[in-house]
Design a protein around this motif. Structure first.
Motif, PDB file in Angstrom:
ATOM      1  N   GLY A   1      25.807  35.433 -18.341  1.00  0.00           N
ATOM      2  CA  GLY A   1      25.232  33.741 -18.121  1.00  0.00           C
ATOM      3  C   GLY A   1      24.910  33.347 -16.961  1.00  0.00           C
ATOM      4  O   GLY A   1      23.558  32.242 -17.792  1.00  0.00           O
ATOM      5  N   HIS A   2      24.898  33.800 -15.422  1.00  0.00           N
ATOM      6  CA  HIS A   2      24.165  32.810 -14.889  1.00  0.00           C
ATOM      7  C   HIS A   2      22.769  33.703 -14.479  1.00  0.00           C
ATOM      8  O   HIS A   2      21.998  32.229 -14.566  1.00  0.00           O
ATOM      9  N   THR A   3      22.400  34.508 -15.245  1.00  0.00           N
ATOM     10  CA  THR A   3      21.361  35.900 -14.245  1.00  0.00           C
ATOM     11  C   THR A   3      20.051  34.722 -15.422  1.00  0.00           C
ATOM     12  O   THR A   3      19.511  34.507 -15.532  1.00  0.00           O
ATOM     13  N   ILE A   4      20.713  34.853 -17.174  1.00  0.00           N
ATOM     14  CA  ILE A   4      19.946  34.378 -18.070  1.00  0.00           C
ATOM     15  C   ILE A   4      20.048  33.012 -17.732  1.00  0.00           C
ATOM     16  O   ILE A   4      18.649  32.426 -17.714  1.00  0.00           O
ATOM     17  N   GLY A   5      21.039  32.044 -17.473  1.00  0.00           N
ATOM     18  CA  GLY A   5      20.487  30.798 -17.005  1.00  0.00           C
ATOM     19  C   GLY A   5      19.296  30.285 -15.933  1.00  0.00           C
ATOM     20  O   GLY A   5      18.602  29.884 -16.445  1.00  0.00           O
ATOM     21  N   ALA A   6      19.432  31.586 -14.989  1.00  0.00           N
ATOM     22  CA  ALA A   6      18.313  30.808 -13.627  1.00  0.00           C
ATOM     23  C   ALA A   6      17.190  31.629 -14.970  1.00  0.00           C
ATOM     24  O   ALA A   6      16.045  30.719 -14.215  1.00  0.00           O
TER      25      ALA A   6
END
Length: 191
Positions: free
Chosen positions: A45-50
């Protein structure tokens, strides 16, 4: 470093992540990752959000307007979510003129070149983190990791860490550590 067009490496990093996440076994989502702050679901979620954040920046938005989190994603749609984010980022940065324009990213106002370099470093590192859970035997692109490691050493000093610098201290690695482990250790992972 200002003359670098890191878009080819950035796009390669996006493609590598998307390929890795395709076909993800949802049973792995609650497993821990080398990035201590996240389990696999949280790190995805963090990586896709980034990736959405750097796309939004390329579209003209301010970096802190969006969280570096993707929100709720169905357990069976991580590959699709990664694909959509990657396509958005590729489209947002297709214009050569954006490389020398200034953009507001979470760490300040920088040129598009520097913004992409920072996100290249993040995506390559988190792809390695994710691979350690999904498929540790995966052969990740060493050239991307070398580029990200060089950027990390230029952008992120070994000291001081903590406080405003959201990375743990540099960890030692064995002399024979591969480039991905060296990058992860530079960014604070105990590998």
């Amino acid at each position: 470093m200002n003359a670098i067009d890191s878009r080819p490496q950035f796009l390669g990093a996006l493609e590598q992540l998307e390929k890795l996440v395709r076909g993800l076994d949802p049973a792995l989502l609650d497993h821990p990752t080398p990035c201590d702050a996240y389990d696999l679901r949280g790190l995805l979620g963090h990586t896709i959000g980034a990736i959405h954040r750097i796309a939004y920046i390329g579209e003209g938005g301010r970096g802190l307007d969006l969280p570096a989190a993707a929100g709720r994603i169905a357990d069976t749609d991580w590959g699709g979510a990664a694909g959509r984010a990657c396509a958005r980022a590729a489209a947002a940065w297709a214009d050569d003129d954006k490389l020398d324009r200034e953009f507001e990213v979470p760490w300040g106002v920088v040129t598009g070149r520097l913004a992409l370099s920072g996100y290249l470093m993040e995506i390559v590192t988190h792809t390695w983190d994710i691979a350690q859970v999904i498929a540790p035997e995966t052969q990740l692109d060493e050239d991307l990791a070398r580029t990200a490691f060089t950027l990390a050493q230029k952008i992120l000093p070994a000291e001081p860490r903590g406080g405003e610098v959201p990375f743990a201290e540099v960890h030692p690695v064995p002399d024979d550590a591969d480039i991905h482990r060296r990058l992860a250790a530079w960014l604070g992972r105990a590998v």
